[in-house]
Design a protein around this motif. Structure first.
Motif, PDB file in Angstrom:
ATOM      1  N   GLU A 255       0.820  -1.208   0.000  1.00  0.00           N
ATOM      2  CA  GLU A 255       0.000   0.000   0.000  1.00  0.00           C
ATOM      3  C   GLU A 255       0.855   1.260   0.000  1.00  0.00           C
ATOM      4  O   GLU A 255       0.484   2.269  -0.598  1.00  0.00           O
ATOM      5  CB  GLU A 255      -0.923  -0.008   1.216  1.00  0.00           C
ATOM      6  CG  GLU A 255      -1.944  -1.132   1.202  1.00  0.00           C
ATOM      7  CD  GLU A 255      -2.853  -1.078   2.420  1.00  0.00           C
ATOM      8  OE1 GLU A 255      -2.693  -0.137   3.219  1.00  0.00           O
ATOM      9  OE2 GLU A 255      -3.706  -1.965   2.554  1.00  0.00           O
ATOM     10  N   ALA A 256       1.998   1.207   0.643  1.00  0.00           N
ATOM     11  CA  ALA A 256       2.885   2.371   0.701  1.00  0.00           C
ATOM     12  C   ALA A 256       4.324   1.890   0.561  1.00  0.00           C
ATOM     13  O   ALA A 256       5.067   1.787   1.548  1.00  0.00           O
ATOM     14  CB  ALA A 256       2.704   3.129   2.015  1.00  0.00           C
ATOM     15  N   PRO A 257       4.732   1.536  -0.672  1.00  0.00           N
ATOM     16  CA  PRO A 257       6.051   0.925  -0.858  1.00  0.00           C
ATOM     17  C   PRO A 257       7.213   1.832  -0.523  1.00  0.00           C
ATOM     18  O   PRO A 257       8.322   1.345  -0.300  1.00  0.00           O
ATOM     19  CB  PRO A 257       6.046   0.574  -2.357  1.00  0.00           C
ATOM     20  CG  PRO A 257       5.039   1.476  -2.965  1.00  0.00           C
ATOM     21  CD  PRO A 257       3.993   1.693  -1.921  1.00  0.00           C
ATOM     22  N   LEU A 258       7.005   3.141  -0.480  1.00  0.00           N
ATOM     23  CA  LEU A 258       8.121   4.057  -0.247  1.00  0.00           C
ATOM     24  C   LEU A 258       8.234   4.483   1.208  1.00  0.00           C
ATOM     25  O   LEU A 258       9.093   5.284   1.557  1.00  0.00           O
ATOM     26  CB  LEU A 258       7.962   5.303  -1.131  1.00  0.00           C
ATOM     27  CG  LEU A 258       7.762   5.026  -2.617  1.00  0.00           C
ATOM     28  CD1 LEU A 258       7.699   6.327  -3.383  1.00  0.00           C
ATOM     29  CD2 LEU A 258       8.867   4.139  -3.145  1.00  0.00           C
ATOM     30  N   SER A 259       7.343   3.952   2.061  1.00  0.00           N
ATOM     31  CA  SER A 259       7.385   4.326   3.471  1.00  0.00           C
ATOM     32  C   SER A 259       8.058   3.228   4.277  1.00  0.00           C
ATOM     33  O   SER A 259       8.145   2.085   3.855  1.00  0.00           O
ATOM     34  CB  SER A 259       5.960   4.557   3.998  1.00  0.00           C
ATOM     35  OG  SER A 259       5.220   3.345   3.943  1.00  0.00           O
ATOM     36  N   GLY A 260       8.512   3.589   5.432  1.00  0.00           N
ATOM     37  CA  GLY A 260       9.111   2.598   6.310  1.00  0.00           C
ATOM     38  C   GLY A 260      10.596   2.437   6.058  1.00  0.00           C
ATOM     39  O   GLY A 260      11.175   2.962   5.101  1.00  0.00           O
ATOM     40  N   GLU A 261      11.223   1.680   6.947  1.00  0.00           N
ATOM     41  CA  GLU A 261      12.655   1.439   6.846  1.00  0.00           C
ATOM     42  C   GLU A 261      12.944   0.346   5.832  1.00  0.00           C
ATOM     43  O   GLU A 261      12.044  -0.300   5.309  1.00  0.00           O
ATOM     44  CB  GLU A 261      13.209   1.055   8.223  1.00  0.00           C
ATOM     45  CG  GLU A 261      13.021   2.132   9.291  1.00  0.00           C
ATOM     46  CD  GLU A 261      13.571   1.686  10.629  1.00  0.00           C
ATOM     47  OE1 GLU A 261      13.983   0.513  10.734  1.00  0.00           O
ATOM     48  OE2 GLU A 261      13.577   2.515  11.561  1.00  0.00           O
ATOM     49  N   ALA A 262      14.229   0.128   5.574  1.00  0.00           N
ATOM     50  CA  ALA A 262      14.643  -0.901   4.630  1.00  0.00           C
ATOM     51  C   ALA A 262      14.274  -2.282   5.160  1.00  0.00           C
ATOM     52  O   ALA A 262      14.207  -2.519   6.375  1.00  0.00           O
ATOM     53  CB  ALA A 262      16.149  -0.818   4.387  1.00  0.00           C
ATOM     54  N   ILE A 263      14.013  -3.199   4.248  1.00  0.00           N
ATOM     55  CA  ILE A 263      13.679  -4.571   4.619  1.00  0.00           C
ATOM     56  C   ILE A 263      14.899  -5.222   5.252  1.00  0.00           C
ATOM     57  O   ILE A 263      16.028  -5.091   4.765  1.00  0.00           O
ATOM     58  CB  ILE A 263      13.215  -5.357   3.393  1.00  0.00           C
ATOM     59  CG1 ILE A 263      11.924  -4.742   2.843  1.00  0.00           C
ATOM     60  CG2 ILE A 263      13.011  -6.822   3.714  1.00  0.00           C
ATOM     61  CD1 ILE A 263      11.436  -5.391   1.575  1.00  0.00           C
ATOM     62  N   THR A 264      14.662  -5.939   6.332  1.00  0.00           N
ATOM     63  CA  THR A 264      15.760  -6.566   7.063  1.00  0.00           C
ATOM     64  C   THR A 264      16.334  -7.734   6.284  1.00  0.00           C
ATOM     65  O   THR A 264      15.596  -8.590   5.795  1.00  0.00           O
ATOM     66  CB  THR A 264      15.271  -7.057   8.435  1.00  0.00           C
ATOM     67  OG1 THR A 264      14.655  -5.975   9.129  1.00  0.00           O
ATOM     68  CG2 THR A 264      16.428  -7.616   9.249  1.00  0.00           C
ATOM     69  N   ALA A 265      17.650  -7.758   6.157  1.00  0.00           N
ATOM     70  CA  ALA A 265      18.318  -8.881   5.489  1.00  0.00           C
ATOM     71  C   ALA A 265      18.343 -10.076   6.434  1.00  0.00           C
ATOM     72  O   ALA A 265      18.631  -9.942   7.628  1.00  0.00           O
ATOM     73  CB  ALA A 265      19.738  -8.488   5.084  1.00  0.00           C
ATOM     74  N   ARG A 266      18.038 -11.255   5.906  1.00  0.00           N
ATOM     75  CA  ARG A 266      17.940 -12.462   6.717  1.00  0.00           C
ATOM     76  C   ARG A 266      18.906 -13.529   6.204  1.00  0.00           C
ATOM     77  O   ARG A 266      19.369 -13.469   5.073  1.00  0.00           O
ATOM     78  CB  ARG A 266      16.512 -13.029   6.686  1.00  0.00           C
ATOM     79  CG  ARG A 266      15.471 -12.110   7.313  1.00  0.00           C
ATOM     80  CD  ARG A 266      14.093 -12.715   7.161  1.00  0.00           C
ATOM     81  NE  ARG A 266      13.076 -11.953   7.877  1.00  0.00           N
ATOM     82  CZ  ARG A 266      12.496 -10.865   7.394  1.00  0.00           C
ATOM     83  NH1 ARG A 266      12.833 -10.429   6.196  1.00  0.00           N
ATOM     84  NH2 ARG A 266      11.586 -10.228   8.096  1.00  0.00           N
ATOM     85  N   ALA A 267      19.184 -14.502   7.063  1.00  0.00           N
ATOM     86  CA  ALA A 267      19.951 -15.669   6.656  1.00  0.00           C
ATOM     87  C   ALA A 267      18.992 -16.668   6.009  1.00  0.00           C
ATOM     88  O   ALA A 267      17.804 -16.707   6.358  1.00  0.00           O
ATOM     89  CB  ALA A 267      20.647 -16.293   7.868  1.00  0.00           C
ATOM     90  N   ASN A 279      15.133  -3.870  -1.532  1.00  0.00           N
ATOM     91  CA  ASN A 279      15.460  -2.527  -1.051  1.00  0.00           C
ATOM     92  C   ASN A 279      15.927  -1.639  -2.197  1.00  0.00           C
ATOM     93  O   ASN A 279      15.571  -0.451  -2.271  1.00  0.00           O
ATOM     94  CB  ASN A 279      16.542  -2.605   0.030  1.00  0.00           C
ATOM     95  CG  ASN A 279      16.019  -3.187   1.333  1.00  0.00           C
ATOM     96  OD1 ASN A 279      14.846  -3.036   1.663  1.00  0.00           O
ATOM     97  ND2 ASN A 279      16.881  -3.858   2.075  1.00  0.00           N
ATOM     98  N   ALA A 280      16.729  -2.222  -3.109  1.00  0.00           N
ATOM     99  CA  ALA A 280      17.183  -1.453  -4.271  1.00  0.00           C
ATOM    100  C   ALA A 280      16.003  -1.082  -5.164  1.00  0.00           C
ATOM    101  O   ALA A 280      15.946   0.018  -5.723  1.00  0.00           O
ATOM    102  CB  ALA A 280      18.222  -2.255  -5.053  1.00  0.00           C
ATOM    103  N   LEU A 281      15.044  -2.017  -5.290  1.00  0.00           N
ATOM    104  CA  LEU A 281      13.850  -1.725  -6.094  1.00  0.00           C
ATOM    105  C   LEU A 281      13.042  -0.591  -5.481  1.00  0.00           C
ATOM    106  O   LEU A 281      12.621   0.339  -6.182  1.00  0.00           O
ATOM    107  CB  LEU A 281      12.999  -2.991  -6.215  1.00  0.00           C
ATOM    108  CG  LEU A 281      11.648  -2.829  -6.936  1.00  0.00           C
ATOM    109  CD1 LEU A 281      11.871  -2.388  -8.380  1.00  0.00           C
ATOM    110  CD2 LEU A 281      10.861  -4.129  -6.877  1.00  0.00           C
ATOM    111  N   PHE A 282      12.822  -0.649  -4.179  1.00  0.00           N
ATOM    112  CA  PHE A 282      12.068   0.414  -3.516  1.00  0.00           C
ATOM    113  C   PHE A 282      12.799   1.748  -3.626  1.00  0.00           C
ATOM    114  O   PHE A 282      12.163   2.794  -3.783  1.00  0.00           O
ATOM    115  CB  PHE A 282      11.827   0.063  -2.052  1.00  0.00           C
ATOM    116  CG  PHE A 282      10.831  -1.053  -1.850  1.00  0.00           C
ATOM    117  CD1 PHE A 282       9.687  -1.106  -2.626  1.00  0.00           C
ATOM    118  CD2 PHE A 282      11.029  -2.044  -0.905  1.00  0.00           C
ATOM    119  CE1 PHE A 282       8.757  -2.125  -2.455  1.00  0.00           C
ATOM    120  CE2 PHE A 282      10.106  -3.066  -0.727  1.00  0.00           C
ATOM    121  CZ  PHE A 282       8.970  -3.107  -1.514  1.00  0.00           C
ATOM    122  N   ALA A 283      14.137   1.701  -3.526  1.00  0.00           N
ATOM    123  CA  ALA A 283      14.907   2.942  -3.653  1.00  0.00           C
ATOM    124  C   ALA A 283      14.772   3.514  -5.064  1.00  0.00           C
ATOM    125  O   ALA A 283      14.654   4.732  -5.240  1.00  0.00           O
ATOM    126  CB  ALA A 283      16.375   2.679  -3.328  1.00  0.00           C
TER     127      ALA A 283
END
Length: 528
Positions: A255-267, A279-283
């Protein structure tokens, strides 16, 4: 918002189900978890399936081998009976029957003495040589190995049954199940008593040997299956769970792809790389949004002045009464200039949009860029606005495939930009080179000027829409953006550089169709 409902409906689902474009229907597909379990089951149970399948193939092969042995025995018995119990006279017919059926044929008299022995087994086939890999260094067993390990011929059960019943045939495993042996034994009447014709065929069976231990192997496979499923469950937990968590986090941003912090990188690392890609796509989306917003602001700003002038002129003309000639002339000039500016803005904007789309549907032809630049430089020299400008052109034949009018417009914009900044008494130099590289050729058009150059902070924005450093009222700021879009629509590049203390340099590179080697330098200085 309505279009996002199918995406939100995906939350909490465990299977991978992409949306069918334009239909609003979710296609159900096998999930990664289901595929992992299916793969483990298939790998563990594959040996058991191969063994049971090989058993069925062995039965078919046994029927064919038994038929061959039967025909060989009947042919040999016929030859012996035709020779009235004198096998030496029938040796040629026995050898022919053995070779034809690929069997080993032996003739025994009533006392168990071998009267004839002919081996017609064929050389090892490709299938047999492939099967040798399963038998180790000892190699595949043969019918002769079976005969050496078996009882003497007169004592064998098939020979005794043939003497008693007149016929005996069948197939059985030998040498621990590694060899399938089919035989046909027929009794014949010789002068000194009954005899037996024994025809045999053998075929190595590596998997057939495993069939005898099929039940222990099945138990082992079940244990391996349980262990494999447990291991698979652990791997699925480590792989699928992070993917599902990443999916939920991405969908929560729908709904709001440009809001919020970066997605957390996971193992594991690959999931982290996927999160970084999102994250690069959202940026990139955010940057594009900012660019579009800035473009709209600039567009509104550019349109505001001519529209305001048109409106002011219209209000003045609505006042009624006769206007003085001088005032009417000023209003008419204001309307003309404003409408001309609006027309230029709209025209360039539409051309820019078409160029950024790749110039679809426009016919392309081969053009000599050297001749094109030469003509544009001549026109620039003859332009009265640049009477004191020095124009140098150094061109070589370089043919490219392009939309001629569009490419001419792009080069013209670059030359006009250089002429504008070179100023009174300045110089513009245009050079065309054809460069041949290892894989392909490139046409390089270099335009330099002796102007003040481009400040370092402005260099990244030179090709932005509506960006210009010209004096007020000159240019729309779309020329270089349009030039770059046209060049890229032809598979080329347009770059700008400005060494400190020097003028600006713009370089156009286009893929070559063919290239020439001659150069035509000219000095087009004004004669003043």
């Amino acid at each position: 918002m309505r279009a996002l409902r199918p995406l939100r409906a995906l939350r909490g689902r465990t299977d991978v189900a992409p949306l069918r474009e334009g239909a609003g229907v979710v296609e159900r597909r096998t999930s990664l978890r289901g595929r992992a379990y299916a793969l483990v089951i298939a790998v563990v149970l594959a040996p058991v399936a191969v063994i049971f399948g090989a058993r069925q193939l062995d039965e078919l092969e046994a029927g064919r081998m038994l038929a061959d042995a039967r025909r060989a025995a009947e042919a040999a018995r016929g030859a012996v009976e035709a020779s009235r119990g004198a096998p030496p006279a029938a040796l040629a017919s026995i050898e022919e029957a053995a070779a034809r059926e690929g069997a080993r044929v032996r003739v025994l008299d009533g006392g168990g003495r071998v009267l004839a022995d002919r081996d017609g087994e064929p050389a090892a086939s490709l299938r047999d040589r492939a099967g040798d890999l399963f038998f180790g260094p000892e190699g595949a067993p043969t019918l002769r190995d079976h005969d050496e390990a078996a009882a003497p011929l007169p004592e064998r059960a098939e020979v005794r049954r043939a003497l008693e019943r007149g016929r005996d045939e069948g197939c059985s495993g030998a040498l621990g199940g590694k060899l399938l042996v089919c035989h046909a034994a027929l009794r014949f009447d010789a002068g000194d008593g009954p005899g037996v014709v024994l025809a045999q065929r053998g075929s190595p069976r590596a998997i057939r040997a495993l069939y005898d231990v099929r039940y222990p192997l099945l138990k082992l496979s079940l244990y391996a299956l349980l262990s494999g499923l447990a291991l698979c469950a652990l791997l699925v937990r480590r792989v699928v769970r992070p993917i599902e968590a990443l999916r939920d986090e991405v969908l929560s941003r729908a709904e709001a792809p440009l809001s919020g912090e970066a997605i957390t990188a996971r193992a594991p690392r690959e999931i982290g790389d996927l999160a970084a890609a999102f994250n690069a796509l959202f940026a990139a989306i955010a940057e594009q949004g900012r660019s579009n917003h800035a473009f709209m602001v600039d567009l509104v700003h550019e349109l505001k002045s001519p529209v305001a002038a048109v409106r002011a002129a219209a209000d003045a003309m609505r006042g009624g009464g006769d206007l003085p000639a001088a005032r009417a002339e000023r209003l008419g000039r204001a309307l003309h200039d404003s409408s001309q500016r609006l027309d230029a803005l709209v025209t360039q904007f539409l051309e820019l949009a078409r160029a950024e789309a790749g110039l679809p549907g426009e016919e392309r032809a081969e053009v000599d860029v050297g001749a094109l630049v030469q003509g544009l430089a001549r026109a620039l020299r003859e332009d009265p606005r640049h009477a004191s400008l020095r124009v140098d052109a150094e061109v070589a034949e370089a043919r490219v495939r392009c939309v001629p009018g569009r490419l001419e417009s792009a080069i013209q914009n670059v030359l006009d930009n250089a002429a504008s900044f070179a100023g009174e008494g300045g110089a513009v130099r245009a050079r065309v080179r054809a460069q041949v590289r290892v894989q392909r050729g490139a046409c390089e058009i270099e335009v330099t000027d002796t102007g003040p150059g481009i400040p370092a902070e402005d260099l990244p924005r030179v090709f932005d829409r509506f960006f210009t450093r010209r004096s007020s009222g000159r240019g729309t700021g779309l020329g270089l953006a349009l030039a770059r879009a046209i060049v890229e629509a032809h598979g080329g590049t347009l770059e700008a550089a400005s060494p400190p203390g020097e003028g600006a340099c713009f370089t156009i590179r286009l893929p070559l169709v063919s290239h020439g080697v001659h150069t035509q330098p000219t000095d087009d200085s004004p004669g003043v």
